[in-house]
Design an enzyme around this catalytic site. Structure first.
Site, PDB file in Angstrom:
ATOM      1  N   SER A 185       0.869  -1.189   0.000  1.00 54.08           N
ATOM      2  CA  SER A 185       0.000   0.000   0.000  1.00 54.08           C
ATOM      3  C   SER A 185       0.895   1.224   0.000  1.00 54.08           C
ATOM      4  O   SER A 185       2.104   1.116   0.217  1.00 54.08           O
ATOM      5  CB  SER A 185      -0.856   0.023   1.270  1.00 54.08           C
ATOM      6  OG  SER A 185      -0.055   0.400   2.381  1.00 54.08           O
ATOM      7  N   ASP A 186       0.338   2.416  -0.237  1.00 59.05           N
ATOM      8  CA  ASP A 186       1.128   3.610   0.033  1.00 59.05           C
ATOM      9  C   ASP A 186       1.034   3.893   1.543  1.00 59.05           C
ATOM     10  O   ASP A 186       0.286   3.245   2.275  1.00 59.05           O
ATOM     11  CB  ASP A 186       0.664   4.798  -0.820  1.00 59.05           C
ATOM     12  CG  ASP A 186       1.782   5.843  -0.969  1.00 59.05           C
ATOM     13  OD1 ASP A 186       2.749   5.801  -0.191  1.00 59.05           O
ATOM     14  OD2 ASP A 186       1.683   6.712  -1.852  1.00 59.05           O
ATOM     15  N   TRP A 187       1.793   4.855   1.971  1.00 60.56           N
ATOM     16  CA  TRP A 187       1.931   5.183   3.408  1.00 60.56           C
ATOM     17  C   TRP A 187       0.544   5.434   4.019  1.00 60.56           C
ATOM     18  O   TRP A 187      -0.111   6.403   3.661  1.00 60.56           O
ATOM     19  CB  TRP A 187       2.821   6.411   3.509  1.00 60.56           C
ATOM     20  CG  TRP A 187       3.141   6.874   4.894  1.00 60.56           C
ATOM     21  CD1 TRP A 187       2.310   7.564   5.721  1.00 60.56           C
ATOM     22  CD2 TRP A 187       4.371   6.703   5.590  1.00 60.56           C
ATOM     23  NE1 TRP A 187       2.945   7.827   6.892  1.00 60.56           N
ATOM     24  CE2 TRP A 187       4.225   7.323   6.845  1.00 60.56           C
ATOM     25  CE3 TRP A 187       5.594   6.083   5.298  1.00 60.56           C
ATOM     26  CZ2 TRP A 187       5.249   7.344   7.787  1.00 60.56           C
ATOM     27  CZ3 TRP A 187       6.611   6.117   6.241  1.00 60.56           C
ATOM     28  CH2 TRP A 187       6.431   6.730   7.468  1.00 60.56           C
ATOM     29  N   SER A 223      -2.175   4.281   3.376  1.00 61.73           N
ATOM     30  CA  SER A 223      -3.325   4.399   2.461  1.00 61.73           C
ATOM     31  C   SER A 223      -4.425   3.395   2.825  1.00 61.73           C
ATOM     32  O   SER A 223      -5.562   3.549   2.380  1.00 61.73           O
ATOM     33  CB  SER A 223      -2.903   4.267   0.996  1.00 61.73           C
ATOM     34  OG  SER A 223      -2.547   2.941   0.676  1.00 61.73           O
TER      35      SER A 223
END
Ligand code: BGC
Length: 748
Positions: A281-283, A285
């Site tokens: 995932s992104d940070w 997210s």
């Protein structure tokens, strides 16, 4: 009993899916799968979920306890090799199964030695130097224990307001695909298991660059056809280049956050493209899907993300805190968890982490001469000559005095650009330093910056800069943006020069001295007036550690500029979004439009022409995609596209004569564009399909040959199938997207 059978069937299905990927055809691939399955078989549910948890360490003691307990699969942002080894030792020697950690860092355009920002690298149109740059970055970062980078960023970016355009390769799917693949090859090297290789991460999946209004993190509305024709191709190329991992994006597309979008993560990435790497995932997210209003709580967010196909949770801790209960309650299947863990373990085996978990710092590579030379070459090739009236440049034979002005002339931190966590400004060579060091014996240099930094509005220094200019034979003004004005979360509503930079330039131009403007920025700024009042303009997307010598050598003609715009430069802010590959409209603008100042009072309703253009900005951008001048001139002639029809599975083979007709040796980027005249859906006016960098000595000519598979003309059509439409096409070969020799051909 029935439930067990279903789970067994699902496990079988997963095995079948896994066996689709080509890697499993090889002995080494099968061996890796065997190791993955062996290890997976020994893991508890908690240990599996631990592998899916990525943390950005805070307190070492707390982290160590979690690692020892098998609660962490990866960490990011540790770059002290001793610390990396200490935590790795706990994972390998003190956790029950001894699974090594994956150590990640954003190594975006260099680690210590900083390359031009990716937008600048794209301006080189040179995948070879881009690959070398990524290899250099991998060597430096891995020497501190980093084995996974969150790069390349291959979002298509068509809005300069969006600060992250700096991290992108610009507006074009083909150029981005080529450059992204080059970065992946560079980061990953010949083998992922080489201790100097980094696993690459294609990000942000997907459509993140289309954020509404250029506001970072904002919603996107990209329908499936546009997604497939424009935003997905660089990611498909990343898979084809063997990219080890993918990162989901922050945005929601048409209401669905990417981190829970099983259509792109499972149907496209896994089923269609057969990707067998890892998805992170992104940070935060995952937990941000609560703020999005898409999930009720962290449990809901964890379930939606994992079920959609996100293998690893970057720092939100939703997986580690909630997934075990979700599995027990039947909301997430064991099979889903196993698949995610397989993807993670597979990457760890591929990186050779089980055999060599510790940092291997055999030699000191940071800022070594070879790396500085790569950064210098990349910077040289990234600089774009936008204007050069009366051959103001190069300054080769000039003697006398040069006035150097502007806030970017000697700004070692700012010229490094965005996403620099590790590169130190003390190694930066600025243009002022380089001019003095390399050309100081030839010319006298007076330095009066006029402004202290790019946002400086104080007019108090301008008079001094003008006075210095008055004593000089030529003025070089270094303008642009500080690094902080582009990059993540750094969107701007006004993309003109900040502070009093335009006022400074106006004042300098009033001296009547030849005025050379050099702009260092993270985006294509609107510089219409500045280009108008300058005699010559060089544009350098933040050029990195070696920007100074690169620019100085270009100014003095030791290096002939060859960069081309990887993105369209707007003439006015309100033209955004403006990009060359727009769809053909029913009423395209032509050269006959009447502009606002020409319209008579009480003009008739239709007198300005009923076509697609702005009354106050005209029909063209300031500089088109693929544009860039040289100190020499290139002539194109004799395009010999054979007449007749070509089959859909054939090759488009043609050549053109290129002559260096000017006074300098130089490099031209020969570009090939195609238009599908009538498709099952409307098609772009032009699309880049190939390019070559050609170096010619002055007076030299060469035939430049291309062979483009007709399959490259395929797109997702009316019936949402991918294929080439038979019919008529036009092809252009030339120096930019705005001109070239053309020929028609037919595909059957
Ligand atoms: C960015 C990513 C980056 C990650 C880790 C996020 O805020 O969107 O591009 O890789 O942070 O630093």
């Amino acid at each position: 009993m029935r439930k067990n059978r279903i789970l067994a069937a699902m496990a079988m299905a997963a095995m079948t899916f896994v066996s689709c990927s080509t890697d499993y055809e090889t002995k080494a691939g099968r061996e890796t799968e065997r190791k993955v399955e062996d290890l997976l078989g020994k893991m508890t549910l908690e240990e599996k979920i631990g592998q899916m948890n990525q943390l950005s360490p805070w307190d070492f003691g707390e982290l160590a306890a979690k690692v020892r307990n098998g609660e962490v699969g990866s960490i990011l942002n540790y770059t002290d090799p001793e610390l990396v080894d200490s935590i790795q030792r706990i994972a390998v020697e003190e956790s029950r199964l001894g699974i090594p950690l994956l150590v990640a860092r954003d190594v975006v355009h260099g680690y210590k030695t900083i390359l031009p920002i990716p937008l600048g690298q794209a301006a080189t149109f040179n995948p070879e130097i881009v690959e070398k740059g990524a290899r250099m970055a991998a060597t430096e970062a891995s020497s501190d224990g980093v084995r996974w980078t969150f790069a390349p960023m291959i979002d298509i970016a068509r809005d300069p307001r969006w600060g992250r355009i700096a991290e992108s390769c610009g507006e074009d799917p083909y150029l981005t695909s080529v450059m992204g693949a080059a970065m992946i090859r560079g980061f990953q090297g010949d083998s992922l298991s080489d201790p100097s290789s980094l696993a690459a991460c294609a990000k942000h999946f997907v459509a993140y660059g289309a954020a509404e209004g250029g506001r970072d993190y904002n919603s996107t509305y990209i329908p499936e056809r546009l997604l497939r024709n424009v935003y997905l191709p660089p990611f498909k190329s990343a898979v084809d280049a063997g990219c080890a991992s993918f990162m989901t994006s922050f945005n929601d597309n048409d209401g669905v956050p990417s981190t829970a979008n099983s259509f792109v993560l499972r149907n496209i990435l896994r089923d269609e493209w057969k990707f067998d790497g890892m998805v992170v995932s992104d940070w935060t997210s995952i937990s941000e899907m609560i703020v999005h209003g898409f999930c009720t709580d962290a449990t809901d967010a964890a379930e939606k993300a994992v079920n959609a196909g996100v293998d690893m949770d970057m720092v939100s801790e939703a997986y580690i805190n909630h997934l075990a209960a979700s599995v027990k309650e039947g909301n997430v299947s064991m099979n889903t968890i196993d698949d995610a863990v397989r993807n993670i373990l597979r990457l760890k085996f591929r990186l050779g982490l089980f055999e060599s978990p510790y940092v291997s710092t055999s030699q000191e590579v940071k800022y070594c001469d070879e790396h500085l030379e790569i950064a210098r070459k990349a910077a040289e090739q990234s600089v774009i000559l936008l204007k050069n009236s009366q051959e103001t440049l190069p300054l080769s034979d000039r003697t006398g005095t040069i006035a150097v002005a502007g806030p970017m002339a000697d700004a070692p931190y700012e010229q490094l650009g965005t996403w620099v966590f590790d590169g130190e400004k003390s190694y930066t060579q600025t243009p002022l330093e380089a001019l003095r060091a390399l050309y100081g014996d030839k010319v006298d240099i007076i330095y009066e910056p006029g402004l202290c930094y790019s946002r400086d509005k104080s007019m108090s220094g301008i008079a001094k800069a003008v006075a210095a200019a008055g004593k000089a034979d030529v003025i070089i003004a270094f303008l642009g943006e500080e690094a902080i004005l582009s990059g993540e979360a750094h969107s701007l509503a006004n993309v003109e020069l900040q502070g009093a930079q335009t006022e400074l330039l106006r004042a300098l131009s009033k001296t009547g001295k030849p005025l050379v403007t050099v702009i260092m920025a993270g985006r294509p700024l609107v510089i219409t007036e500045e280009a108008e009042i300058s005699d010559a303009v060089l544009y350098s997307f933040h050029p990195g550690t070696m920007g100074g010598p690169a620019i100085a050598d270009i100014l003095f003609g030791k290096v002939n500029p060859s960069g081309k715009t990887p993105v369209t430069f707007p003439r006015m802010l309100g033209q955004i979004p403006v990009y060359y590959a727009q769809n053909q409209t029913g009423r395209p603008a032509n050269a006959e439009e009447m502009l606002i100042e020409e319209i008579p009072v009480e003009a008739g309703q239709t007198s300005v022409g009923c076509r697609s253009f702005y009354l106050d900005a005209g029909t063209s951008p300031l500089f088109p995609f693929g544009y860039g001048l040289s100190y020499t001139s290139f002539e194109y002639s004799g395009l010999d596209l054979p007449a007749g029809s070509i089959p859909r599975d054939g090759e488009l083979t043609f050549s053109v004569n290129l002559k260096n007709a000017g006074k300098h040796d130089g490099t031209e980027i020969v570009q090939v564009y195609v238009q599908d005249k009538a498709g099952s859906v409307t098609r772009p006016v032009k699309e880049l399909k190939a390019f070559q960098r050609i170096f010619l000595k002055k007076g030299e000519s060469r035939r430049v040959s291309f062979s483009v598979p007709v399959s490259e003309l395929a797109f997702w059509g009316y019936d949402m199938k991918y294929g080439v439409d038979p019919g008529d096409f036009t092809l252009w070969v030339g120096t930019s997207s705005a001109n070239g020799l053309s020929a028609d051909f037919n595909v059957y």
